[in-house]
Design an enzyme around this catalytic site. Sequence first.
Site, PDB file in Angstrom:
ATOM      1  N   GLY A   1      13.715  79.896 -42.793  1.00 50.81           N
ATOM      2  CA  GLY A   1      14.703  80.465 -43.694  1.00 50.81           C
ATOM      3  C   GLY A   1      15.282  81.755 -43.108  1.00 50.81           C
TER       4      GLY A   1
ATOM      5  N   GLY B   1      18.030  83.464 -43.885  1.00 55.20           N
ATOM      6  CA  GLY B   1      19.157  84.220 -44.922  1.00 55.20           C
ATOM      7  C   GLY B   1      19.051  85.501 -44.928  1.00 55.20           C
TER       8      GLY B   1
ATOM      9  CE  LYS C   1      12.731  88.212 -61.316  1.00 55.05           C
ATOM     10  NZ  LYS C   1      12.806  88.796 -60.063  1.00 55.05           N
TER      11      LYS C   1
HETATM   12  N1  LIG Z   1      16.337  89.963 -50.703  1.00 56.82           N
HETATM   13  C1  LIG Z   1      15.310  90.436 -50.827  1.00 56.82           C
HETATM   14  O1  LIG Z   1      15.389  91.559 -51.025  1.00 56.82           O
HETATM   15  C2  LIG Z   1      14.064  89.653 -51.563  1.00 56.82           C
HETATM   16  C3  LIG Z   1      12.827  90.450 -51.907  1.00 56.82           C
HETATM   17  C4  LIG Z   1      11.790  89.883 -52.590  1.00 56.82           C
HETATM   18  C5  LIG Z   1      11.566  88.620 -51.870  1.00 56.82           C
HETATM   19  N2  LIG Z   1      12.697  87.676 -51.634  1.00 56.82           N
HETATM   20  C6  LIG Z   1      12.409  86.216 -51.194  1.00 56.82           C
HETATM   21  O2  LIG Z   1      12.535  86.026 -50.110  1.00 56.82           O
HETATM   22  C7  LIG Z   1      13.048  84.632 -49.846  1.00 56.82           C
HETATM   23  C8  LIG Z   1      14.436  84.756 -48.789  1.00 56.82           C
HETATM   24  O3  LIG Z   1      15.261  85.537 -49.747  1.00 56.82           O
HETATM   25  P1  LIG Z   1      16.854  85.930 -48.853  1.00 56.82           P
HETATM   26  O4  LIG Z   1      17.290  86.847 -49.873  1.00 56.82           O
HETATM   27  O5  LIG Z   1      16.832  86.028 -47.743  1.00 56.82           O
HETATM   28  O6  LIG Z   1      17.406  84.556 -49.478  1.00 56.82           O
HETATM   29  P2  LIG Z   1      18.699  83.958 -48.936  1.00 56.82           P
HETATM   30  O7  LIG Z   1      19.218  82.786 -50.111  1.00 56.82           O
HETATM   31  O8  LIG Z   1      19.682  84.473 -48.171  1.00 56.82           O
HETATM   32  O9  LIG Z   1      18.149  82.808 -47.672  1.00 56.82           O
HETATM   33  C9  LIG Z   1      17.202  81.681 -47.954  1.00 56.82           C
HETATM   34  C10 LIG Z   1      17.647  80.800 -46.504  1.00 56.82           C
HETATM   35  O10 LIG Z   1      16.736  79.758 -46.618  1.00 56.82           O
HETATM   36  C11 LIG Z   1      17.264  78.476 -46.210  1.00 56.82           C
HETATM   37  N3  LIG Z   1      16.563  77.442 -46.615  1.00 56.82           N
HETATM   38  C12 LIG Z   1      16.584  76.819 -47.859  1.00 56.82           C
HETATM   39  N4  LIG Z   1      15.921  75.911 -48.024  1.00 56.82           N
HETATM   40  C13 LIG Z   1      15.228  75.758 -46.808  1.00 56.82           C
HETATM   41  C14 LIG Z   1      14.324  74.946 -46.245  1.00 56.82           C
HETATM   42  N5  LIG Z   1      13.824  73.853 -47.110  1.00 56.82           N
HETATM   43  N6  LIG Z   1      14.016  74.979 -44.936  1.00 56.82           N
HETATM   44  C15 LIG Z   1      14.387  76.001 -44.044  1.00 56.82           C
HETATM   45  N7  LIG Z   1      15.423  77.039 -44.624  1.00 56.82           N
HETATM   46  C16 LIG Z   1      15.840  76.750 -46.122  1.00 56.82           C
HETATM   47  C17 LIG Z   1      18.699  78.844 -46.808  1.00 56.82           C
HETATM   48  O11 LIG Z   1      19.651  78.013 -45.890  1.00 56.82           O
HETATM   49  C18 LIG Z   1      18.827  80.439 -46.503  1.00 56.82           C
HETATM   50  O12 LIG Z   1      19.653  80.331 -45.253  1.00 56.82           O
HETATM   51  C19 LIG Z   1      13.221  84.028 -51.076  1.00 56.82           C
HETATM   52  O13 LIG Z   1      12.290  83.185 -51.605  1.00 56.82           O
HETATM   53  C20 LIG Z   1      13.440  85.537 -52.164  1.00 56.82           C
HETATM   54  O14 LIG Z   1      13.064  85.208 -53.347  1.00 56.82           O
HETATM   55  C21 LIG Z   1      13.711  88.292 -51.199  1.00 56.82           C
END
Ligand SMILES: NC(=O)c1ccc[n+]([C@@H]2O[C@H](COP(=O)([O-])OP(=O)(O)OC[C@H]3O[C@@H](n4cnc5c(N)ncnc54)[C@H](O)[C@@H]3O)[C@@H](O)[C@H]2O)c1
Length: 367
Positions: free
Chosen positions: A194, A196, A94
């Site tokens: 969440g 997202g 990383k």
């Molecule tokens: N994108 C990937 O392929 C991937 C891969 C492995 C792990 N992850 C993990 O999965 C999680 C989500 O990833 P993502 O890409 O969807 O991120 P993202 O930033 O697109 O979405 C995160 C969402 O969580 C919401 N959020 C933030 N704080 C919050 C709270 N306190 N309560 C409720 N909602 C809240 C945000 O408004 C956002 O809509 C992260 O922890 C990321 O590290 C993502």
Amino acid sequence: MVSDVIHTNELHKVDPVFGQLSFDNHEQVVFCNDKDTGLKAIIGIHNTVLGPALGGTRMWQYNNEWEALNDVLRLSRGMTFKSAITGLNLGGGKAVIIGDAKTQKTPALMKKFGEFVHSLSGRYITAEDIGMETADMDLVRDVTPYVTGISESRGGAGNPSPITAYGVFMGMKAAAKYKFGTDVLEDKTIYVQGIGHVGEALVEHLTNEGAHVIIADINEERLQTVSKTYGAEIYRGSDIYSENMDIYAPCALGATVNDASISKLKAKVISGAANNQLADEKRHGAMLREKGIAYAPDFLINAGGIINVYAELEGYGKTEIMRKTENIYNTTLEIFTHSEVNNSTTHNSALNIALDRIETRKKEANK
Ligand SMILES: NC(=O)c1ccc[n+]([C@@H]2O[C@H](COP(=O)([O-])OP(=O)(O)OC[C@H]3O[C@@H](n4cnc5c(N)ncnc54)[C@H](O)[C@@H]3O)[C@@H](O)[C@H]2O)c1
């Protein structure tokens, strides 16, 4: 020679790198500095027994260098186990760039970072993480081939989030099979915290299957859009953990599974995308086990993203990506069985299986 830059009396009592709490026999830690572009980065290579260390680059405004070092040590170690448990021939690595991605990230800085990555001759392969976009990886690609997550037009595998969501869905089904005796999620009450990139795609799978999905987010606009698109209910309460539910799917932040939330949780299954869901892996893993809550280890079920970028390196297509991601179902079931047989937490079972794979490969290499 004793440095005259800092007097030995002023050195911290704790050893700065090898003595860090998060240090876990990392093979290499590289500090990268460039005065002209303002680049200050740390690359952590935890383990390369199974293959080159692959993991994203995070750009973040850390409060101090200790925080940045701690983060890169912790995250690179996590990547070792994620790839090992998923059966990929990759090690764990990383990188972190210290700074504000909105104001301090420039093409020159990204290219300079790429040069440092290149200097490691492929021992570390980078990708996107927080603060990084596909366009940034394209800039890195201009100076080194040791990068994934680039644009599809340049040979990249595209947005990993739908694949991550599919893997989480598979892990959730396996956990349901273990806990409820069926992997059919129809009529199950599932809270997705969440919505997202990953959370929304997960909601789509769940609503397609007829689950009762309740969504929570701090972003009102997203709540409205996702609710309208998939017919999910919006959570308006103030304490999600106290609600009656079958499954809790954390898809926002880490460390939401902690002393306070576990004491209230009524969910029978925890299965979500967020990294580092357990605030304290040992303690909270054990508490969940005691309460009979089936926890699908995060680093196993959110591995769809790494499977997706691995495809770029191996040159295989969507069918193989989906097959590997679907296999998260089998591995998750295997973990539940292993944890029951060995009387251990699911987190530890997953770690042990990953470690076994690394040890076996090491022995084979030494034969
Ligand atoms: N994108 C990937 O392929 C991937 C891969 C492995 C792990 N992850 C993990 O999965 C999680 C989500 O990833 P993502 O890409 O969807 O991120 P993202 O930033 O697109 O979405 C995160 C969402 O969580 C919401 N959020 C933030 N704080 C919050 C709270 N306190 N309560 C409720 N909602 C809240 C945000 O408004 C956002 O809509 C992260 O922890 C990321 O590290 C993502």
